[in-house]
Enzyme design. Structure first.
Site: not given
Length: 299
Positions: A133, A162
Protein backbone atom coordinates in the site's frame (compact mmCIF):
# COMPACT_ATOMS: atom_id res chain seq x y z
CA UNK A 1 -6.83 -13.09 -9.08
CA UNK A 2 -7.89 -9.68 -7.71
CA UNK A 3 -9.36 -7.02 -10.00
CA UNK A 4 -12.17 -4.53 -10.33
CA UNK A 5 -13.77 -2.47 -7.57
CA UNK A 6 -12.72 -3.41 -4.03
CA UNK A 7 -14.36 -0.87 -1.68
CA UNK A 8 -12.41 0.03 1.48
CA UNK A 9 -15.01 -0.10 4.22
CA UNK A 10 -15.17 2.51 6.97
CA UNK A 11 -15.23 1.15 10.50
CA UNK A 12 -18.61 2.00 12.05
CA UNK A 13 -18.63 2.89 15.74
CA UNK A 14 -21.48 3.21 18.21
CA UNK A 15 -20.69 4.86 21.53
CA UNK A 16 -17.01 4.26 20.92
CA UNK A 17 -17.22 0.56 20.12
CA UNK A 18 -17.24 -1.40 16.86
CA UNK A 19 -20.79 -1.49 15.50
CA UNK A 20 -20.91 -4.98 14.04
CA UNK A 21 -24.46 -4.70 12.70
CA UNK A 22 -23.57 -1.55 10.77
CA UNK A 23 -20.43 -3.20 9.40
CA UNK A 24 -22.56 -6.06 8.09
CA UNK A 25 -24.90 -3.55 6.42
CA UNK A 26 -21.96 -1.92 4.68
CA UNK A 27 -20.73 -5.29 3.44
CA UNK A 28 -24.15 -6.10 2.00
CA UNK A 29 -24.42 -2.74 0.27
CA UNK A 30 -21.14 -3.09 -1.61
CA UNK A 31 -21.39 -6.82 -2.37
CA UNK A 32 -24.97 -6.60 -3.61
CA UNK A 33 -23.95 -3.49 -5.54
CA UNK A 34 -21.65 -5.58 -7.72
CA UNK A 35 -18.27 -4.93 -6.09
CA UNK A 36 -15.55 -7.40 -7.01
CA UNK A 37 -14.03 -7.61 -3.52
CA UNK A 38 -14.04 -5.99 -0.09
CA UNK A 39 -11.29 -4.43 1.99
CA UNK A 40 -11.41 -3.62 5.70
CA UNK A 41 -8.84 -1.95 7.91
CA UNK A 42 -7.35 0.41 5.33
CA UNK A 43 -7.03 4.18 5.72
CA UNK A 44 -10.79 4.60 5.38
CA UNK A 45 -11.25 2.23 8.33
CA UNK A 46 -9.26 4.33 10.85
CA UNK A 47 -6.91 1.47 11.76
CA UNK A 48 -4.48 3.69 13.65
CA UNK A 49 -7.15 4.40 16.27
CA UNK A 50 -7.91 0.73 16.97
CA UNK A 51 -6.36 -2.06 18.99
CA UNK A 52 -5.20 -5.21 17.25
CA UNK A 53 -8.11 -7.09 18.78
CA UNK A 54 -10.59 -4.59 17.34
CA UNK A 55 -8.99 -4.88 13.91
CA UNK A 56 -9.11 -8.66 14.13
CA UNK A 57 -12.77 -8.61 15.06
CA UNK A 58 -13.62 -6.35 12.12
CA UNK A 59 -11.88 -8.82 9.79
CA UNK A 60 -13.86 -11.70 11.30
CA UNK A 61 -17.18 -9.87 10.89
CA UNK A 62 -16.49 -8.96 7.27
CA UNK A 63 -15.38 -12.48 6.37
CA UNK A 64 -18.47 -13.94 8.00
CA UNK A 65 -20.83 -11.56 6.20
CA UNK A 66 -19.15 -11.89 2.81
CA UNK A 67 -19.34 -15.68 3.15
CA UNK A 68 -17.09 -16.36 0.18
CA UNK A 69 -19.04 -14.31 -2.35
CA UNK A 70 -16.08 -12.06 -3.24
CA UNK A 71 -12.43 -11.86 -2.13
CA UNK A 72 -11.70 -10.11 1.17
CA UNK A 73 -8.38 -8.23 1.36
CA UNK A 74 -7.89 -6.68 4.81
CA UNK A 75 -5.41 -3.95 5.56
CA UNK A 76 -2.97 -5.52 8.01
CA UNK A 77 -0.15 -2.99 8.18
CA UNK A 78 0.97 -1.27 11.36
CA UNK A 79 3.92 0.84 12.43
CA UNK A 80 5.49 -2.01 14.40
CA UNK A 81 6.58 -4.97 12.28
CA UNK A 82 5.51 -7.42 14.99
CA UNK A 83 1.94 -6.12 14.85
CA UNK A 84 1.91 -6.28 11.05
CA UNK A 85 3.07 -9.89 11.16
CA UNK A 86 0.50 -10.82 13.79
CA UNK A 87 -2.40 -9.23 11.94
CA UNK A 88 -1.34 -10.61 8.56
CA UNK A 89 -1.06 -14.13 9.95
CA UNK A 90 -4.47 -13.68 11.55
CA UNK A 91 -6.04 -12.57 8.25
CA UNK A 92 -4.66 -15.62 6.49
CA UNK A 93 -5.81 -18.04 9.19
CA UNK A 94 -9.25 -16.40 9.34
CA UNK A 95 -9.79 -17.10 5.65
CA UNK A 96 -9.01 -13.84 3.86
CA UNK A 97 -7.88 -14.14 0.26
CA UNK A 98 -4.99 -11.71 0.67
CA UNK A 99 -3.78 -8.70 2.65
CA UNK A 100 -2.83 -5.10 1.98
CA UNK A 101 0.20 -3.84 3.92
CA UNK A 102 0.83 -0.11 4.17
CA UNK A 103 4.28 1.42 3.79
CA UNK A 104 5.37 2.08 7.42
CA UNK A 105 4.45 5.62 8.36
CA UNK A 106 6.01 8.41 10.45
CA UNK A 107 9.52 6.92 10.74
CA UNK A 108 10.37 7.61 7.04
CA UNK A 109 12.50 4.50 6.39
CA UNK A 110 14.98 4.33 3.52
CA UNK A 111 14.50 1.95 0.60
CA UNK A 112 16.61 -0.83 2.11
CA UNK A 113 14.54 -0.61 5.28
CA UNK A 114 11.34 -0.85 3.26
CA UNK A 115 12.67 -3.85 1.36
CA UNK A 116 13.53 -5.67 4.58
CA UNK A 117 10.18 -4.81 6.16
CA UNK A 118 8.11 -6.19 3.30
CA UNK A 119 10.47 -9.13 2.83
CA UNK A 120 9.84 -10.19 6.42
CA UNK A 121 6.08 -9.97 5.93
CA UNK A 122 6.29 -12.01 2.73
CA UNK A 123 8.46 -14.67 4.38
CA UNK A 124 6.04 -14.95 7.30
CA UNK A 125 3.05 -15.78 5.05
CA UNK A 126 4.73 -17.32 1.97
CA UNK A 127 1.57 -18.65 0.32
CA UNK A 128 -0.59 -15.60 0.98
CA UNK A 129 -1.06 -12.87 -1.69
CA UNK A 130 0.11 -9.44 -0.54
CA UNK A 131 -0.53 -5.95 -1.88
CA UNK A 132 1.89 -3.17 -0.94
CA UNK A 133 0.00 0.00 0.00
CA UNK A 134 1.88 3.03 -1.33
CA UNK A 135 0.42 6.21 0.18
CA UNK A 136 3.19 8.81 0.51
CA UNK A 137 0.84 11.57 1.65
CA UNK A 138 0.08 9.63 4.83
CA UNK A 139 3.24 7.57 5.24
CA UNK A 140 5.69 10.39 4.61
CA UNK A 141 7.76 8.16 2.32
CA UNK A 142 7.25 6.40 -1.00
CA UNK A 143 8.41 2.92 -1.86
CA UNK A 144 10.41 3.22 -5.09
CA UNK A 145 9.47 1.20 -8.19
CA UNK A 146 12.92 -0.43 -8.12
CA UNK A 147 12.30 -1.59 -4.54
CA UNK A 148 8.91 -3.00 -5.51
CA UNK A 149 10.46 -4.79 -8.48
CA UNK A 150 13.13 -6.30 -6.25
CA UNK A 151 10.48 -7.52 -3.80
CA UNK A 152 8.36 -8.94 -6.59
CA UNK A 153 11.31 -10.91 -7.99
CA UNK A 154 12.32 -12.25 -4.58
CA UNK A 155 8.84 -13.00 -3.20
CA UNK A 156 6.17 -14.33 -5.61
CA UNK A 157 3.42 -13.74 -3.04
CA UNK A 158 3.90 -9.96 -3.39
CA UNK A 159 1.41 -9.73 -6.23
CA UNK A 160 0.45 -6.08 -6.44
CA UNK A 161 0.30 -2.55 -5.09
CA UNK A 162 -2.31 0.04 -4.20
CA UNK A 163 -1.12 3.41 -5.47
CA UNK A 164 -2.56 6.37 -3.54
CA UNK A 165 -0.72 9.20 -5.26
CA UNK A 166 -1.34 11.54 -8.18
CA UNK A 167 2.02 10.56 -9.68
CA UNK A 168 1.10 8.67 -12.84
CA UNK A 169 4.71 8.57 -14.02
CA UNK A 170 5.35 6.31 -11.02
CA UNK A 171 3.03 3.70 -12.55
CA UNK A 172 4.96 3.56 -15.80
CA UNK A 173 8.21 2.92 -13.95
CA UNK A 174 6.46 0.45 -11.64
CA UNK A 175 5.26 -1.72 -14.52
CA UNK A 176 8.73 -1.65 -16.06
CA UNK A 177 10.29 -2.80 -12.78
CA UNK A 178 7.64 -5.23 -11.52
CA UNK A 179 6.17 -6.46 -14.81
CA UNK A 180 3.05 -5.64 -16.77
CA UNK A 181 1.17 -8.40 -14.95
CA UNK A 182 1.75 -6.80 -11.53
CA UNK A 183 -1.67 -6.09 -9.99
CA UNK A 184 -1.93 -2.33 -9.49
CA UNK A 185 -5.00 -0.77 -7.87
CA UNK A 186 -5.82 2.90 -7.89
CA UNK A 187 -6.08 4.45 -4.43
CA UNK A 188 -7.23 7.94 -5.43
CA UNK A 189 -10.87 7.90 -6.45
CA UNK A 190 -10.84 10.37 -9.35
CA UNK A 191 -7.76 8.74 -10.93
CA UNK A 192 -9.31 5.29 -11.34
CA UNK A 193 -9.75 5.58 -15.09
CA UNK A 194 -6.39 7.28 -15.80
CA UNK A 195 -4.56 4.58 -13.84
CA UNK A 196 -6.53 1.77 -15.46
CA UNK A 197 -5.68 3.17 -18.88
CA UNK A 198 -2.01 2.61 -17.95
CA UNK A 199 -2.60 -0.95 -16.82
CA UNK A 200 -4.08 -0.87 -13.32
CA UNK A 201 -6.60 -3.68 -12.80
CA UNK A 202 -9.03 -1.87 -10.54
CA UNK A 203 -9.64 0.58 -7.75
CA UNK A 204 -9.86 0.56 -3.97
CA UNK A 205 -12.07 3.64 -3.77
CA UNK A 206 -14.07 4.89 -0.81
CA UNK A 207 -16.67 6.30 -3.20
CA UNK A 208 -17.81 2.72 -3.84
CA UNK A 209 -19.41 2.73 -0.38
CA UNK A 210 -21.80 5.39 -1.71
CA UNK A 211 -22.08 4.24 -5.33
CA UNK A 212 -20.96 0.62 -5.58
CA UNK A 213 -22.71 -0.18 -8.86
CA UNK A 214 -21.27 2.79 -10.72
CA UNK A 215 -17.69 2.26 -9.54
CA UNK A 216 -17.86 -1.46 -10.33
CA UNK A 217 -19.25 -0.74 -13.79
CA UNK A 218 -16.51 1.78 -14.52
CA UNK A 219 -13.91 -0.88 -13.70
CA UNK A 220 -15.67 -3.49 -15.81
CA UNK A 221 -15.84 -1.19 -18.81
CA UNK A 222 -12.18 -0.21 -18.49
CA UNK A 223 -11.08 -3.83 -18.16
CA UNK A 224 -13.13 -4.70 -21.25
CA UNK A 225 -11.52 -1.88 -23.23
CA UNK A 226 -14.72 0.18 -23.41
CA UNK A 227 -13.02 3.47 -22.62
CA UNK A 228 -15.83 5.59 -24.02
CA UNK A 229 -18.27 4.04 -21.56
CA UNK A 230 -15.71 4.24 -18.77
CA UNK A 231 -15.13 7.94 -19.48
CA UNK A 232 -18.84 8.66 -19.17
CA UNK A 233 -18.85 7.05 -15.73
CA UNK A 234 -15.61 8.82 -14.80
CA UNK A 235 -17.21 12.21 -15.34
CA UNK A 236 -20.47 11.11 -13.73
CA UNK A 237 -18.58 10.09 -10.58
CA UNK A 238 -16.20 13.05 -10.48
CA UNK A 239 -18.01 15.16 -7.88
CA UNK A 240 -18.55 12.19 -5.56
CA UNK A 241 -14.92 11.18 -5.94
CA UNK A 242 -13.77 14.68 -5.05
CA UNK A 243 -16.22 14.92 -2.14
CA UNK A 244 -14.40 12.11 -0.32
CA UNK A 245 -11.59 14.61 0.23
CA UNK A 246 -13.57 17.73 1.12
CA UNK A 247 -12.35 16.91 4.62
CA UNK A 248 -10.05 14.21 5.98
CA UNK A 249 -11.13 10.73 4.87
CA UNK A 250 -13.36 9.12 6.23
CA UNK A 251 -15.16 12.17 7.64
CA UNK A 252 -17.16 13.05 4.48
CA UNK A 253 -17.78 9.37 3.74
CA UNK A 254 -19.19 8.64 7.19
CA UNK A 255 -21.21 11.85 7.25
CA UNK A 256 -23.17 10.87 4.14
CA UNK A 257 -23.42 7.20 5.15
CA UNK A 258 -24.99 8.33 8.44
CA UNK A 259 -27.62 10.29 6.51
CA UNK A 260 -28.27 7.14 4.49
CA UNK A 261 -29.00 5.26 7.74
CA UNK A 262 -26.06 2.88 7.37
CA UNK A 263 -23.98 3.89 10.40
CA UNK A 264 -23.66 6.41 13.21
CA UNK A 265 -21.85 9.69 12.51
CA UNK A 266 -18.99 8.77 14.79
CA UNK A 267 -15.21 8.75 14.54
CA UNK A 268 -12.33 7.95 16.84
CA UNK A 269 -10.19 10.87 18.12
CA UNK A 270 -8.34 12.79 16.84
CA UNK A 271 -10.88 12.87 13.98
CA UNK A 272 -13.97 14.97 14.46
CA UNK A 273 -17.00 16.35 12.61
CA UNK A 274 -16.59 18.58 9.60
CA UNK A 275 -17.77 22.19 9.31
CA UNK A 276 -21.38 23.19 8.61
CA UNK A 277 -20.22 24.55 5.26
CA UNK A 278 -18.76 21.21 4.18
CA UNK A 279 -21.84 19.39 5.48
CA UNK A 280 -24.02 21.57 3.28
CA UNK A 281 -21.84 20.84 0.23
CA UNK A 282 -22.04 17.13 1.05
CA UNK A 283 -25.82 17.31 1.39
CA UNK A 284 -26.19 18.91 -2.04
CA UNK A 285 -23.81 16.36 -3.57
CA UNK A 286 -25.69 13.47 -1.96
CA UNK A 287 -29.00 14.82 -3.27
CA UNK A 288 -27.66 15.00 -6.81
CA UNK A 289 -26.61 11.34 -6.65
CA UNK A 290 -29.89 10.23 -5.08
CA UNK A 291 -28.22 8.98 -1.92
CA UNK A 292 -30.50 10.57 0.66
CA UNK A 293 -33.79 9.27 2.05
CA UNK A 294 -36.73 11.49 1.08
CA UNK A 295 -37.05 12.98 4.56
CA UNK A 296 -33.39 14.03 4.51
CA UNK A 297 -33.77 15.66 1.10
CA UNK A 298 -36.72 17.66 2.38
CA UNK A 299 -34.95 18.75 5.58
Amino acid sequence: MFRGSIPPLPTPFRRGRLDEEALRRLVERVVQGGSHGVSVGGTTGEPGTQTLEERKRAIEVVLDQVAGRVPVIPGTGALRLEETLELTRFAKEAGAQGAMVIVPYYVKPNQEGLYRYFAEVARTVPDFPLLIYNIPGRAGVEIAPKTVGRLRRDFPNIVGLKHSSKDLEYLSHLFLEAGRDFLVFCGLESLTLPMMSLGAVGTIAATANWLPKEVALLCEKALAGDYQGARELHFHLLEANEAIFWDTNPIPLKTVLSWMGLLEKEWRPPLGPTTPEVEERLRRMAERYGLLPKEKEAA
